[in-house]
Every structure is written in structure tokens, then in C-alpha cells.
Design a protein around this motif. Structure first.
Motif, short mmCIF file in Angstrom:
data_model
loop_
_atom_site.label_atom_id
_atom_site.label_comp_id
_atom_site.label_asym_id
_atom_site.label_seq_id
_atom_site.Cartn_x
_atom_site.Cartn_y
_atom_site.Cartn_z
N GLU A 148 13.63 29.06 38.29
CA GLU A 148 12.57 28.36 37.58
C GLU A 148 11.84 27.44 38.55
O GLU A 148 12.47 26.73 39.34
CB GLU A 148 13.16 27.53 36.44
CG GLU A 148 12.15 26.85 35.56
CD GLU A 148 12.79 26.06 34.42
OE1 GLU A 148 12.04 25.38 33.73
OE2 GLU A 148 14.02 26.11 34.25
N VAL A 149 10.53 27.47 38.48
CA VAL A 149 9.71 26.54 39.25
C VAL A 149 9.37 25.39 38.32
O VAL A 149 8.73 25.58 37.29
CB VAL A 149 8.43 27.22 39.78
CG1 VAL A 149 7.52 26.21 40.46
CG2 VAL A 149 8.78 28.35 40.74
N LEU A 150 9.83 24.20 38.68
CA LEU A 150 9.62 23.02 37.84
C LEU A 150 8.29 22.34 38.12
O LEU A 150 7.75 21.66 37.26
CB LEU A 150 10.76 22.03 38.02
CG LEU A 150 12.15 22.58 37.68
CD1 LEU A 150 13.22 21.56 38.03
CD2 LEU A 150 12.22 22.98 36.21
N GLY A 151 7.77 22.53 39.31
CA GLY A 151 6.46 21.98 39.63
C GLY A 151 6.42 21.15 40.90
O GLY A 151 7.42 20.95 41.59
N TYR A 152 5.23 20.66 41.14
CA TYR A 152 4.91 19.85 42.31
C TYR A 152 5.62 18.49 42.22
O TYR A 152 5.63 17.87 41.16
CB TYR A 152 3.40 19.67 42.34
CG TYR A 152 2.86 18.67 43.33
CD1 TYR A 152 2.76 18.99 44.67
CD2 TYR A 152 2.42 17.42 42.90
CE1 TYR A 152 2.23 18.07 45.57
CE2 TYR A 152 1.89 16.50 43.80
CZ TYR A 152 1.81 16.83 45.13
OH TYR A 152 1.29 15.92 46.02
N VAL A 153 6.22 18.09 43.33
CA VAL A 153 6.81 16.75 43.41
C VAL A 153 6.29 16.08 44.67
O VAL A 153 5.99 16.74 45.66
CB VAL A 153 8.36 16.78 43.41
CG1 VAL A 153 8.89 17.12 42.04
CG2 VAL A 153 8.92 17.72 44.46
N LYS A 154 6.19 14.75 44.60
CA LYS A 154 5.70 14.02 45.77
C LYS A 154 6.27 12.63 45.77
O LYS A 154 6.78 12.12 44.78
CB LYS A 154 4.18 13.98 45.83
CG LYS A 154 3.36 13.58 44.63
CD LYS A 154 3.52 12.20 44.12
CE LYS A 154 2.74 11.89 42.89
NZ LYS A 154 3.57 11.87 41.70
N GLY A 155 6.20 12.03 46.94
CA GLY A 155 6.55 10.63 47.12
C GLY A 155 5.66 10.10 48.22
O GLY A 155 5.37 10.82 49.18
N SER A 156 5.21 8.88 48.07
CA SER A 156 4.33 8.34 49.10
C SER A 156 4.57 6.85 49.29
O SER A 156 5.17 6.18 48.44
CB SER A 156 2.86 8.59 48.76
OG SER A 156 2.48 7.85 47.62
N LEU A 206 10.24 11.34 46.74
CA LEU A 206 10.10 12.74 46.34
C LEU A 206 11.41 13.25 45.74
O LEU A 206 11.41 13.88 44.68
CB LEU A 206 9.72 13.59 47.56
CG LEU A 206 9.80 15.10 47.38
CD1 LEU A 206 8.61 15.78 48.01
CD2 LEU A 206 11.08 15.67 47.95
N LEU A 207 12.53 12.96 46.40
CA LEU A 207 13.82 13.42 45.91
C LEU A 207 14.16 12.82 44.54
O LEU A 207 14.71 13.49 43.68
CB LEU A 207 14.92 13.10 46.92
CG LEU A 207 14.86 13.90 48.22
CD1 LEU A 207 15.84 13.33 49.25
CD2 LEU A 207 15.13 15.37 47.97
N ARG A 208 13.81 11.56 44.35
CA ARG A 208 14.04 10.91 43.06
C ARG A 208 13.23 11.60 41.96
O ARG A 208 13.73 11.86 40.87
CB ARG A 208 13.67 9.43 43.15
CG ARG A 208 14.13 8.63 41.94
CD ARG A 208 13.92 7.12 42.10
NE ARG A 208 14.11 6.68 43.47
CZ ARG A 208 13.22 5.96 44.16
NH1 ARG A 208 12.09 5.58 43.63
NH2 ARG A 208 13.46 5.60 45.41
N GLU A 209 11.97 11.91 42.25
CA GLU A 209 11.12 12.60 41.27
C GLU A 209 11.68 13.98 40.94
O GLU A 209 11.74 14.37 39.77
CB GLU A 209 9.68 12.71 41.80
CG GLU A 209 8.72 13.27 40.78
CD GLU A 209 7.28 13.22 41.26
OE1 GLU A 209 6.64 14.29 41.26
OE2 GLU A 209 6.80 12.13 41.64
N ALA A 210 12.12 14.70 41.96
CA ALA A 210 12.71 16.03 41.74
C ALA A 210 13.99 15.93 40.92
O ALA A 210 14.25 16.74 40.02
CB ALA A 210 12.98 16.72 43.08
N ASP A 211 14.79 14.92 41.22
CA ASP A 211 16.03 14.70 40.48
C ASP A 211 15.75 14.42 39.01
O ASP A 211 16.42 14.94 38.12
CB ASP A 211 16.81 13.55 41.12
CG ASP A 211 18.22 13.43 40.61
OD1 ASP A 211 18.92 14.47 40.55
OD2 ASP A 211 18.64 12.31 40.26
#
Length: 108
Positions: A20-28, A69-74
């Protein structure tokens, strides 16, 4: 939480299937050094060589952006992030934005 080994730059996860592709994630983040270090960096630019305070600033910024980014993906329930990239842009003199981005996925 997703670990560094599950953050990859290629678009597939070797030995596993993306289910499954959950979508775009980012961190800045936008980082800057203090005025005193900017003055020293300016002097260093006259004689050449590495400006260590800026190297440290950029390393810190990459780490912060990647952790976000990792937090958003988590939070999305991702097993991994594929297609990981980092991009840098100057915001103003002595300040830079780092953005980390990729695609959050579920694996079998």
C-alpha cells in the motif's frame, strides 16, 4: 517508529513487496547561525576552506528534517519510506531550509 534502515532512496524495498502506498511525507526546518559565527564564516570565505559552523548547521538541519519526516510516516502507520530525498534552499543570508521527502508505504 520507523528506523533509519527503513528509509531508503530507491523506489522499491528489496526483498519485500509494497502492499500500500500511504502517500507523500515530508519534514523540513530552517536553520541559521548566530551573527558572531556569520562574521567568522565571512572571514573564512576570504581565505578559503571549510566553514565548519555551517557544516554543523546543515548536518543538524538534515537530522531534524529527517526525524520530522519519519514522525509523519510513523503517524500514517508506514512500514518504510521509499524514494527518500533531501533538498536545500537558501531562505536568506546565513539561513537555509532543508526538506526531507519521500513516499510512505506499507510492506508485506
Amino acid at each position: 517508529m520507523i528506523t533509519r534502515k527503513e528509509l531508503i532512496t530507491i523506489n522499491e524495498y528489496p526483498g519485500r513487496n509494497i502492499t500500500e502506498v500511504l502517500g507523500y511525507v515530508k519534514g523540513s526546518t530552517v536553520q541559521t547561525k548566530n551573527v558572531g559565527k556569520d562574521i567568522l564564516a565571512g572571514l573564512k570565505s576570504l581565505i578559503g576552506g571549510e566553514i565548519q559552523s555551517y557544516t554543523e548547521m546543515m548536518n543538524d538541519a538534515r537530522k531534524i528534517a529527517t526525524e520530522r519526516l519519519l514522525r509523519e510516516a510513523d503517524e500514517m502507520g508506514a512500514d518504510a519510506v521509499v524514494g527518500f530525498r533531501l533538498q536545500t534552499s537558501a531562505v536568506m543570508g546565513g539561513a537555509a531550509e532543508i526538506i526531507a521527502y519521500g513516499t510512505a508505504v506499507k510492506l508485506d
